[in-house]
Write an enzyme that holds these catalytic residues in place. Structure first.
Site, PDB file in Angstrom:
ATOM      1  CG  HIS A   1       2.693  -3.183  -2.050  1.00 18.15           C
ATOM      2  ND1 HIS A   1       1.731  -3.842  -1.313  1.00 18.15           N
ATOM      3  CD2 HIS A   1       2.079  -2.793  -3.195  1.00 18.15           C
ATOM      4  CE1 HIS A   1       0.592  -3.860  -1.981  1.00 18.15           C
ATOM      5  NE2 HIS A   1       0.772  -3.225  -3.128  1.00 18.15           N
TER       6      HIS A   1
ATOM      7  CG  ASN B   1      -3.725  -5.789  -2.611  1.00 20.78           C
ATOM      8  OD1 ASN B   1      -2.559  -5.671  -2.269  1.00 20.78           O
ATOM      9  ND2 ASN B   1      -4.275  -5.027  -3.536  1.00 20.78           N
TER      10      ASN B   1
ATOM     11  CE1 TYR C   1       1.890  -3.911  -9.860  1.00 19.47           C
ATOM     12  CE2 TYR C   1       2.897  -5.354  -8.236  1.00 19.47           C
ATOM     13  CZ  TYR C   1       1.913  -4.453  -8.589  1.00 19.47           C
ATOM     14  OH  TYR C   1       0.967  -4.082  -7.674  1.00 19.47           O
TER      15      TYR C   1
END
Length: 484
Positions: free
Chosen positions: A54, A127, A337
């Site tokens: 990303h 997404n 993350y």
């Protein structure tokens, strides 16, 4: 070539590189799986300072307004009453490309939303597709490696892409979506968004529900043909970024309706697909969409780096009333993350203005590089304490859920990788099927080994014989006998 034994970085042989260690076949994931932790931690540190995935993105500020009372399902304060508005920030992105890559490539799009609620920030990190290529976080570093560049040629490597997919049949559903018309959105405004994973809502009485998020674009879904996408990539590689900025600047504010699917907790044990498998969807006939609210983007960033580039999102950024499920891919992302942000932006990334909650923050985390605030001043810096410092609030403890089974690295019980991919293929029109097959053939022709192509053809055939036969014919190859 003789196979060598896969080992950890310190040389110990790896017994299972396909499944993370979980409590029973459904999970949750166990922290004792040191191989999983090593893979994810090392993977997060492979690029400096660009995001590993990303990397190319665009963002905007806006608000969320509740349009339907869902307080029967969740005690989350920002969803507590109709008409309530919560400020938010959204970042859209491609997945595989570098920061300077073209916007109009065939790739999933990241759809990350940060709600600045009165109970702290809440991130939905999804997404523009409702499923994903894999369903266990232990395979994520390997999957992304196949989407990156060859270590010798520094070129994209179709052999690696299709070798991995053909050896990971759970990817078939997402591959079918990616290779369909939906693989190249016309703009960031003209695509849906999904939380993808299953989450849990808990109401004020402590009753829980499994849920899935769906953001439906009010602009309508529009896509680009591969030919037009390639032309735009050459002429204006920042086309999506420019379109979003210009639309908001002109007052044409993009909007999405948020819906949820709601499943009673007990249904998870009887539903025909495992509801925690992120390669599967829930039928909307079984669990209809329920409207929650409306998201509007009405303000562009004032500084791209300070806001879009330094924005950090994690599916583990939760508020009371929203909890996680034992989805194995989600469980890995809860660690990966936040760990990626600590490495890329710094240990104090959540104190930067774009990430900082708009409600009061009281914790005992101190020091670290680039601390941008008062570092807690002279307040109490530990807990429990006898000086009136911040203390735990037992009423906000997550609701328990039952786990069972052996601590083992076992896959999900349900291994049907073909039904939903086949159903999707059969939903497409004749013209859409033809374009799907053409896109697949175009992507697979550079693969140098026919055995990889035929292994993938077998998966298409198992989803639907017409599907597999059409791809085989487009590639000039026979359908493998094993498929029939």
């Amino acid at each position: 070539m003789k196979n060598t034994t896969l080992t950890t970085s310190w040389g110990a042989p790896v017994g299972d590189n396909q499944n993370s260690m979980t409590a029973g076949s459904r999970g949750p994931t166990l922290l004792q799986d040191v191989h999983l932790l090593e893979k994810l931690a090392h993977f997060n540190r492979e690029r400096v300072p660009e995001r590993v995935v990303h990397a190319k993105g665009a963002g905007a500020h806006g608000y969320f307004e509740v349009t339907n009372d869902v307080s029967a399902y969740t005690k989350a304060a920002f969803l507590s009453e109709k008409g309530k508005r919560t400020p938010l920030f959204v970042r859209f992105s491609t997945v595989a490309g570098e920061n300077g890559s073209a916007d109009t490539v065939r790739d999933p799009r990241g759809f990350a939303v940060k709600f600045y609620t009165e109970e702290g920030n809440y991130d939905i990190v999804g997404n523009n597709t409702p499923v994903f290529f894999i369903r266990d976080a232990i395979k994520f570093p390997d999957f992304i490696h196949t989407q990156k560049r060859h270590p010798v040629t520094h070129l994209k490597n179709p052999d690696a892409v299709w070798d991995f997919w053909s050896l990971s049949p759970e990817s078939l559903h997402q591959v079918t979506i990616l290779m369909s018309d939906r693989g190249i959105p016309a703009t960031l405004r003209h695509m849906h968004g999904f939380g993808s994973h299953t989450f849990k809502w808990v109401n004020a009485e402590g009753t829980g529900y499994w849920i899935k998020y769906h953001f439906k674009t009010e602009q309508g879904v529009k896509n680009l043909s591969p030919e037009l996408a390639a032309q735009i990539a050459g002429e204006n590689p920042d086309y999506h970024t420019e379109d979003l900025f210009n639309a908001i600047e002109a007052g044409d504010f993009p909007a999405w309706k948020l819906y949820v699917q709601i499943m009673p907790l007990e249904d998870a044990d009887t539903y025909r697909f495992d509801p925690f498998d992120v390669t599967k969807v829930w039928s909307q006939k079984d669990y209809p969409l329920i409207e929650v609210g409306r998201m509007v983007l009405d303000r562009n960033p004032e500084n791209y780096f300070a806001e879009v580039e330094q924005a950090t999102f994690s599916p583990g950024t939760l508020v009371p009333g929203v909890e996680v499920s034992p989805d194995k891919m989600l469980q890995g992302r809860l660690f990966a993350y936040a760990d990626a942000h600590r490495y890329r932006v710094g240990a104090n990334h959540n104190a930067l203005p774009i990430n900082r909650p708009k409600c009061p923050v009281h914790h005992h985390q101190r020091d670290g590089q680039m601390r941008p605030d008062s570092n807690g001043g002279g307040s109490v810096y530990y807990e429990p304490n006898s000086f009136g410092g911040p203390a735990e609030a037992p009423q906000h403890k997550p609701a328990p859920y039952e786990v069972n089974g052996l601590a083992d690295s076992t896959p999900y019980d349900e291994n049907d990788h073909y039904t939903q991919a086949g159903d999707l293929y059969r939903l497409l029109s004749v013209e859409e099927r033809a374009r799907l097959v053409q896109n697949i053939a175009r992507a697979m022709k550079p693969v140098t080994r026919d055995d990889i192509k035929q292994r993938q053809i077998e998966h298409f055939y198992k989803a639907d014989p017409e599907y597999g036969t059409a791809v085989a014919e487009a590639l000039g190859l026979p359908v493998p006998a094993a498929a029939k």
